[in-house]
Design an enzyme around this catalytic site. Structure first.
Site, PDB file in Angstrom:
ATOM      1  N   THR A 102      65.172  12.249 -23.114  1.00 34.15           N
ATOM      2  CA  THR A 102      65.449  11.267 -24.134  1.00 34.15           C
ATOM      3  C   THR A 102      64.983  11.836 -25.438  1.00 34.15           C
ATOM      4  O   THR A 102      64.268  12.803 -25.449  1.00 34.15           O
ATOM      5  CB  THR A 102      64.598  10.030 -23.973  1.00 34.15           C
ATOM      6  OG1 THR A 102      64.931   9.175 -25.063  1.00 34.15           O
ATOM      7  CG2 THR A 102      63.141  10.348 -24.075  1.00 34.15           C
ATOM      8  N   GLU A 117      62.127   0.159 -31.962  1.00 28.43           N
ATOM      9  CA  GLU A 117      62.507  -0.506 -33.214  1.00 28.43           C
ATOM     10  C   GLU A 117      62.259  -2.016 -33.125  1.00 28.43           C
ATOM     11  O   GLU A 117      62.839  -2.697 -32.289  1.00 28.43           O
ATOM     12  CB  GLU A 117      63.961  -0.194 -33.548  1.00 28.43           C
ATOM     13  CG  GLU A 117      64.106   1.255 -34.020  1.00 28.43           C
ATOM     14  CD  GLU A 117      65.543   1.694 -34.265  1.00 28.43           C
ATOM     15  OE1 GLU A 117      65.719   2.715 -34.932  1.00 28.43           O
ATOM     16  OE2 GLU A 117      66.469   1.015 -33.793  1.00 28.43           O
ATOM     17  N   LYS A 156      59.069  12.043 -30.038  1.00 33.02           N
ATOM     18  CA  LYS A 156      59.544  11.124 -31.071  1.00 33.02           C
ATOM     19  C   LYS A 156      60.666  10.287 -30.480  1.00 33.02           C
ATOM     20  O   LYS A 156      61.370  10.709 -29.552  1.00 33.02           O
ATOM     21  CB  LYS A 156      60.027  11.855 -32.316  1.00 33.02           C
ATOM     22  CG  LYS A 156      61.209  12.759 -32.174  1.00 33.02           C
ATOM     23  CD  LYS A 156      62.583  12.170 -32.282  1.00 33.02           C
ATOM     24  CE  LYS A 156      62.740  11.163 -33.376  1.00 33.02           C
ATOM     25  NZ  LYS A 156      64.150  10.615 -33.288  1.00 33.02           N
ATOM     26  N   THR A 160      61.519  10.084 -36.926  1.00 37.82           N
ATOM     27  CA  THR A 160      62.589   9.520 -37.774  1.00 37.82           C
ATOM     28  C   THR A 160      62.191   8.088 -38.105  1.00 37.82           C
ATOM     29  O   THR A 160      61.419   7.863 -39.029  1.00 37.82           O
ATOM     30  CB  THR A 160      63.974   9.567 -37.094  1.00 37.82           C
ATOM     31  OG1 THR A 160      63.854   9.083 -35.757  1.00 37.82           O
ATOM     32  CG2 THR A 160      64.520  10.967 -37.077  1.00 37.82           C
ATOM     33  N   SER A 186      71.287   4.398 -39.828  1.00 35.86           N
ATOM     34  CA  SER A 186      70.358   5.289 -39.134  1.00 35.86           C
ATOM     35  C   SER A 186      71.147   6.242 -38.254  1.00 35.86           C
ATOM     36  O   SER A 186      72.324   6.084 -38.045  1.00 35.86           O
ATOM     37  CB  SER A 186      69.372   4.508 -38.299  1.00 35.86           C
ATOM     38  OG  SER A 186      70.048   3.815 -37.273  1.00 35.86           O
ATOM     39  N   ASN A 245      68.345  -2.069 -37.993  1.00 32.89           N
ATOM     40  CA  ASN A 245      69.644  -1.496 -37.636  1.00 32.89           C
ATOM     41  C   ASN A 245      70.817  -2.048 -38.431  1.00 32.89           C
ATOM     42  O   ASN A 245      71.903  -1.487 -38.383  1.00 32.89           O
ATOM     43  CB  ASN A 245      69.887  -1.657 -36.134  1.00 32.89           C
ATOM     44  CG  ASN A 245      69.053  -0.667 -35.367  1.00 32.89           C
ATOM     45  OD1 ASN A 245      69.249   0.530 -35.499  1.00 32.89           O
ATOM     46  ND2 ASN A 245      68.088  -1.158 -34.619  1.00 32.89           N
TER      47      ASN A 245
END
Lengths: 404, 404
Positions: B190, B275, B179, B153, B404, B399
Site C-alpha cells: 500500500t 483522512e 506514508k 503527502t 489530491s 477530498n
C-alpha cells in the site's frame, strides 16, 4: 437535500388495486407510517427480496406467503424495519398478519408484510394492529400518492411513476411507488417498491419480467454501497383490463420496455434523493467484454468515496476515476485502451489526460445537477449503466447525528 | 486530524543504509519532498507493488529494475504521483534514474524510483534532477526521521517504527517508515513503506518474508476502499550485521514476528492518520471457516460508510454491522450463530440484540480513540483482523475542497 425538483407525476389508478394510508403512531406523531394495498380480481404477485443474509422477519414471511398462498393484501409500515429482532420479530409479523386477516376476513398467509426503518428495535405490533381498521377504511383506488408518502423513511420526497401502454388488445396501466435513500446498494431488489398493472400476466412470466426489470434498474443503483436487510420489490398484475401480456409477443416487448423504464425512473429517483445527494451521476461503461464486467467497473467507480467527493466538489479529478477502474478486477485490461468522458467531453485516454481535455468546460458540466461519466474499456461490445450520487457533508450529518 | 498523539519512537540506524532528504520545490516551497536512500554492502531488496492496473510509471520502472539488476538507490518524491501520465511519465522517470546514475556513478537500473502525490500532472523531472546533488550530500545514517517527514503527502504526521532483535548469531536492527492517509485499500502493498534491516537474508526468503508480513499488515487496512496507483512496500537487507536469518530456523520465526509487528504498527499508524480519522477501529472476525472468509467479512464491515459514520458518532448501531456482515457473501451463513461484541461487550447474538447489551457502557467504549469490533461467525476456527477508521466531515472537506 436532494437533486433537482421532486417529480410529482400523475399516478394513474390501476383497476383492481386500492391503497390506504394512515398515521398509526410508529414514527413521529402525525406522520403517515402505515400503508395497506388491497388487490382484487385474478391477481398475481411477483416479488424479489434482498440477498442480505440478515433478512428481516417480514421479508422471510412475505417470501413464505408468496410461496404457499396467493396473497392479495400488502401491509407496509415505516419507522421500524423489524430486522435483527430474532424470534420476537417473527412473532410480531405473525401478529400483524393474523390481525389483518381477522379484520378483513382472509387467511394470514394472504397478507404480505413489509417493514422499513430502524434496525434492531422491537416492532410495535400492537400499535400497528390498532390502526388496521382505519387503514382498511382508507382504501381508495386513488390512494397511490398518499401511499408513496406513507412508505418514506429518510426520503425527502415521495417517489412515483405511472404510464399507460397501448398493447394489441387495448391499453393497460402501470403505476409504481418506491422508497429509499440510504443503505442503498440493492442486490436483487432494493429498498421498497410496489408496482401494479391491470394487465393479465401469467405468474411465471410476471416473475421473469420483474427479475429482468430489477436487474437493469434497482440493481444498478448505489448510494452508499450498503445492501439493506429489508429490500423488496413487488409487482402486481390484477388482470382487470382483460388485456393479456404473453411470452414471445410484441406486447411483451412493449410491456417489458415500459416496465424497465418505470423501474429505472424510480431507481434514479432513489439515487437523486440519496442521503445528502447534490448530484445524480450516471456511470456508463461501454466497450466491455461482458455485461458483468461492465457492471463491476461501473459499481467500482460509482462507489469510490474519492470519486464521490470529487463529484460533490464538481472537480473532474479523472485520476480518481482511472484509479477506480484500475482496481475493478478486470483481467488483462489494456490501460492504454481505456477512454473516459464526462457528458461526451473527453477527459482521459492512452493512459493519461486527453489532449482534447478542457478543464473549464468539464468543471461546468460536473457542476450541473446530473451528468454522465462514460468509461470505454475498448475491449468488447457490452455495456452497463449504474446510477450513483455524490458524497457530501450532509451524508455524514444524516448518518452520524441520527440513529437510522 | 488524526487519532491520538503522534508516535515518535527512536528510529535506530541500520548499518549499510543512509538517507538524505531535501526540499526540491515539487510541493509547496520549503517543504521536504525528495528522499534518497543509499544501500551499501551485500544488499538485497524485495518489493511488493500495487495491483491497480493503472500502475504509475515509477512503479513499472521499479519492478523492472528489481527484476533485471541489483538496485542500491531508492529515489522517492512526494507532491506528484507520476500516474496517468502516459509516455511522458515514463520518460520523466527514466530521466531521473539516468540523472542520479550520472551524479552518483552507477547504472540507471540500480535506481528504484517512487512517486506519490497528485495523479495526472506531469512530473517535474528537471526540478528533481536539479536537486540530486543536494540530496546526495544530505545522505546520513541517522536520516530516518527526516525521511519519514519527507515522504508525506496528506499525512498529518510522519510514521516510523524501529526495533532491535536478538537472534542466535547476535542482534539485528529493523527500522521502517511509511506514508499514506487517503486512497488506502492496499491490494498487495500500500502507500509507500521502506523497511531496512542489517540482517543477512537470502533474496528468495526476503521476498517471502515481505509477502507474509504485508499480507497481515498493509493488506489489512482501509481508509476509503480506494487502492492507489502507486502503492509500494520495500524491504532492504544489508547483511552488515553479519547475522544471518535462514529458512526453518528459530531466528526466522523471531525475525518474522518482529517484521510483522513492525508492519502492523506502521499499518495502524496509516489508519490512525487516515483522512479525517477521529477513531481507529480493529475489526476482528473470528469463528470463520477460512481466513479469506474472515478477511472478506472484516473488510465489508470496515468499509461500510454506515458503520464508519456510526463510529464517527460513537453510536453502537449494531444493526449496521449486522447488515454489513449479511451482505459480505458468506455462503450458508447461519445468522443465528453470529455474535458481535465491542471491546468484549456483547452487542448482538441469536440474530438480534444481545440480552446482555448495555448501551451506555458500549457508547462509552466507542467514544474512545480506539476500540475493537469482534464478529464471531460461529462456524470455524479461522480469523482475520482489518484496521479501519471512521468517516467524518473532515474526510469530505479534505477530498472535496482540494485536488489530491
Amino acid at each position: 437535500m436532494a437533486v433537482g425538483d421532486a417529480a410529482r407525476p400523475v399516478l394513474h389508478p390501476v383497476a383492481g388495486v386500492r391503497l390506504g394510508t394512515v398515521s398509526a403512531g410508529i414514527r413521529r406523531p402525525g406522520e403517515r407510517d402505515l400503508v395497506l394495498i388491497e388487490c382484487t380480481g385474478s391477481v398475481r404477485i411477483a416479488g424479489v427480496f434482498t440477498r442480505n443474509q440478515f433478512r428481516a422477519a417480514p421479508v422471510r414471511a412475505a417470501e413464505a406467503h408468496l410461496a404457499s398462498d396467493q396473497p392479495r393484501y400488502l401491509l407496509i409500515n415505516t419507522g421500524n424495519a423489524n430486522a435483527g429482532t430474532g424470534a420476537a420479530g417473527e412473532a410480531a409479523v405473525q401478529s400483524n398478519c393474523q390481525a389483518l386477516a381477522d379484520t378483513i376476513g382472509c387467511r394470514p398467509t394472504e397478507v404480505l408484510p413489509y417493514s422499513t426503518g430502524v434496525i434492531g428495535e422491537p416492532l410495535p405490533a400492537a400499535t400497528i394492529n390498532a390502526a388496521l381498521p382505519a387503514v382498511q377504511a382508507a382504501l381508495d383506488e386513488n390512494g397511490w400518492a398518499l401511499a408513496a408518502d406513507g412508505i418514506r423513511t429518510t426520503d425527502t420526497r415521495p417517489k412515483g411513476r405511472s404510464q399507460q401502454i397501448a398493447l394489441s388488445g387495448g391499453t393497460v396501466t402501470l403505476t409504481g411507488i418506491a422508497k429509499g435513500s440510504g443503505m442503498i446498494r440493492p442486490d436483487m431488489a432494493t429498498m421498497l417498491a410496489f408496482i401494479a398493472t391491470d394487465a393479465d400476466i401469467e405468474a411465471g412470466l410476471l416473475r421473469q419480467l420483474l427479475r429482468e426489470a430489477t436487474a437493469v434498474s434497482f440493481n444498478r443503483i448505489t448510494v452508499d454501497g450498503d445492501t439493506s436487510t429489508n429490500d423488496a420489490c413487488t409487482l402486481i398484475a390484477t388482470g382487470q383490463s382483460d388485456v393479456a401480456v404473453d411470452s414471445d409477443s410484441a406486447d411483451r416487448a412493449r410491456f417489458t420496455e415500459a416496465l424497465q423504464d418505470l423501474c429505472q425512473a424510480l431507481a434514479r429517483e432513489i439515487v437523486a434523493d440519496g442521503e445528502g445527494a447534490t448530484r445524480l451521476v450516471s456511470v456508463e461503461v461501454i466497450g466491455a467484454k461482458r455485461v458483468a464486467e461492465a457492471e463491476r467497473v461501473a459499481f467500482t467507480v460509482a462507489e469510490s468515496p474519492l470519486v464521490k467527493t470529487a463529484v460533490f466538489a464538481g472537480d473532474p479529478n479523472w485520476g480518481r476515476i482511472l484509479a477506480a477502474v484500475g482496481r475493478a478486477g478486470v483481467d488483462d485490461l489494456q490501460v492504454d485502451g481505456v477512454a473516459i468522458a464526462i457528458d461526451g467531453l473527453p477527459i482521459a485516454d492512452q493512459g493519461g489526460v486527453s489532449p482534447r481535455y478542457d478543464e473549464a468546460l468539464t468543471c461546468a458540466r460536473m457542476r450541473a445537477d446530473a451528468f454522465t461519466i462514460t468509461i470505454d474499456l475498448g475491449r468488447g461490445e457490452q455495456s452497463a449503466t449504474v446510477w450513483t450520487c455524490d458524497l457530501s457533508y450532509e451524508y455524514i450529518r444524516i448518518n452520524a447525528e441520527y440513529r437510522s
